[in-house]
Enzyme design. Structure first.
Site: not given
Ligand code: ACO
Length: 327
Positions: A114, A254, A284
Site C-alpha cells: 500500500c 492512504h 482500498n
Molecule cells: N463481516 C463481519 N464480521 C467480520 C468481517 C466481516 N467482513 N471480517 C471480520 N469479521 C469478524 C472477525 O472474524 C472477528 O470475529 P471474532 O471476534 O468472532 O473472531 C470480528 O469480526 C472482529 O474482527 P477484528 O479483526 O477485531 O475487527 P477490526 O475492528 O480489527 O476490523 C479490519 C477489521 C477492518 C480488517 C481492521 O483490522 C483493519 O482495517 N486492519 C488494517 C488493514 C490495513 O491497514 N491494511 C494495510 C494496507 S493493505 C496493503 O498493504 C495491501
C-alpha cells in the site's frame, strides 16, 4: 536545487460498483459491520476478464497526457506502482509505454504494497531533481480483485480496483515536493502477504487448491501498528518542516481504514474538513488511493497549499511526503 512538481493529475475507475449490500449475499457480513469497522460503503471492480492493471494505468496515462497537452514521446520515464502487475515480467510500465505510444521510453515498476505510490513518487522526484529528466509519469494502479478471495470476509470487503497518475516536471518556483521520509520493517511480513506465486512457493495445483494466491491478512495486528506508524510519520513530517496544523492545507492519507485515517488526523491536530477521504466509495485500491484523492480534490487545491501524503502497508512499509502544491 531543482525540485519536482506535480503538474497534472488523472485517474481511471472501472464502472462496476460492488456495494456492501452485494457483499452481504457473498459472505457472512453486514453493511453495518463493514461501514463501522472500515468506513467503506462500496468499491469499483474491473470485471472484464481480458483487462487488468495495465489497462487501467493506460487509461489514466492517456488522460494525463491529454490534460497536460503533451505527447507520450516527450516522457523520459514511466514508473508504475502496483502489487498486481499484469505479469511477473515484463513490467507493467513497459506495457503502458507501448499502449500510449511512448516509443522506447524507459520504465519500471515499484512494489511496496500500500506504500507503492509514495515510494514511486519519491523515486520519480529524485530523477527530476537530478536535472537529467524533465517529464516523469508516476502511475498507481491495482486490480486488487485479481488477488482477493471473495469467500474470505476478512479481506474481500476492504479492497477495490482503480488507477491514478501524476506528471512530475521541474518546478519553476518554490513549490513542489519538499520532503519525504520512508520506512520499512520486514519482520511484519507475515501479517499481510500473498503466500504463493513467488520463488519460495511457486504456483502448483496445491497452492491453488489451498487458496494461497490471495491476500492473507491478520487485520488486527496490521491495524494496531498502522494506526501508530502512519500517525508517527505524518507528525514527524510536520515537525521536521516546522509545520503547525494550521499550516497544513490537506492531509492526503492512504485509504485503508477510516479509523486509521481519523487517528492520523487527530494526532496531527487536523480537522476532518482538511482530510481527503473517499474510502467510502472506492475502498482500498492499494497503489491508487493517493493519486485518486489528488484527482478528486484537484479543483479545490491552490498553488502553495501544504499537503502531507502518508501511508502504511504490507511489508511493513510506511512513509510521508510533504508537497507544496504547484498549480
Ligand atoms: N463481516 C463481519 N464480521 C467480520 C468481517 C466481516 N467482513 N471480517 C471480520 N469479521 C469478524 C472477525 O472474524 C472477528 O470475529 P471474532 O471476534 O468472532 O473472531 C470480528 O469480526 C472482529 O474482527 P477484528 O479483526 O477485531 O475487527 P477490526 O475492528 O480489527 O476490523 C479490519 C477489521 C477492518 C480488517 C481492521 O483490522 C483493519 O482495517 N486492519 C488494517 C488493514 C490495513 O491497514 N491494511 C494495510 C494496507 S493493505 C496493503 O498493504 C495491501
Amino acid at each position: 536545487m531543482i525540485k519536482a512538481a506535480i503538474t497534472a493529475v488523472s485517474a481511471y475507475l472501472p464502472e462496476y460498483v460492488l456495494t456492501n449490500k452485494e457483499l452481504e449475499t457473498m459472505v457472512d457480513t453486514t453493511d453495518e459491520w463493514i461501514t463501522s469497522r472500515s468506513g467503506i460503503k462500496e468499491r469499483r471492480i474491473l470485471r472484464d476478464k481480458d483487462k487488468a492493471t495495465a489497462f487501467m494505468a493506460t487509461e489514466a496515462a492517456k488522460s494525463l497526457l491529454k490534460k497536460r497537452n503533451i505527447a507520450a514521446t516527450e516522457l523520459d520515464l514511466i514508473i508504475v506502482a502496483t502489487v498486481t502487475p499484469d505479469y511477473q515480467y515484463p513490467a507493467t510500465a513497459n506495457i503502458v509505454g507501448d499502449a500510449i505510444g511512448a516509443g522506447d521510453v524507459w520504465g519500471f515498476d515499484v512494489q511496496a504494497a500500500c506504500s507503492s505510490f509514495i515510494y514511486a513518487l519519491e523515486t520519480g522526484a529524485r530523477y527530476i531533481e537530478s536535472g537529467r529528466y524533465k517529464k516523469v509519469m508516476v502511475i498507481g494502479a491495482d486490480k486488487m480483485s485479481s488477488i482477493i478471495d471473495y469467500t474470505d470476509r476478512n479481506t474481500c470487503v476492504l479492497f477495490g480496483d482503480g488507477a491514478g497518475a501524476v506528471l512530475l516536471e521541474p518546478s519553476t518556483d518554490e513549490t513542489g515536493i519538499i520532503d519525504c521520509k520512508m520506512y520499512s520493517d520486514g519482520s511484519g511480513r507475515k501479517s499481510l502477504f500473498q503466500k504463493a506465486g513467488g520463488s519460495l512457493h511457486p504456483s502448483t495445483a496445491e497452492t491453488v487448491a489451498n487458496r494461497e494466491h490471495f491476500v492473507t491478512m491478520d487485520g488486527q495486528s496490521v491495524f494496531k501498528i498502522a494506526v501508530i506508524k502512519m500517525a508517527d510519520v505524518a507528525e514527524e513530517m510536520m515537525q521536521r518542516n516546522k509545520l503547525s496544523s494550521e499550516d497544513v492545507a490537506w492531509l492526503v492519507p492512504h485509504q485503508a481504514n477510516k479509523r486509521i485515517i481519523d487517528a492520523t488526523a487527530h494526532r496531527m491536530g487536523i480537522s476532518t474538513d482538511k482530510v481527503m477521504l473517499n474510502i467510502q466509495r472506492y475502498g482500498n485500491t492499494t497503489s491508487a488511493t493517493l493519486p485518486l484523492c489528488l484527482y478528486e480534490w484537484e479543483s479545490q487545491l491552490k498553488k502553495g497549499d501544504n499537503l502531507i501524503l502518508t501511508t502504511f502497508g504490507a511489508g511493513f512499509t510506511w512513509g510521508a511526503i510533504y508537497i507544496k502544491w504547484s498549480y
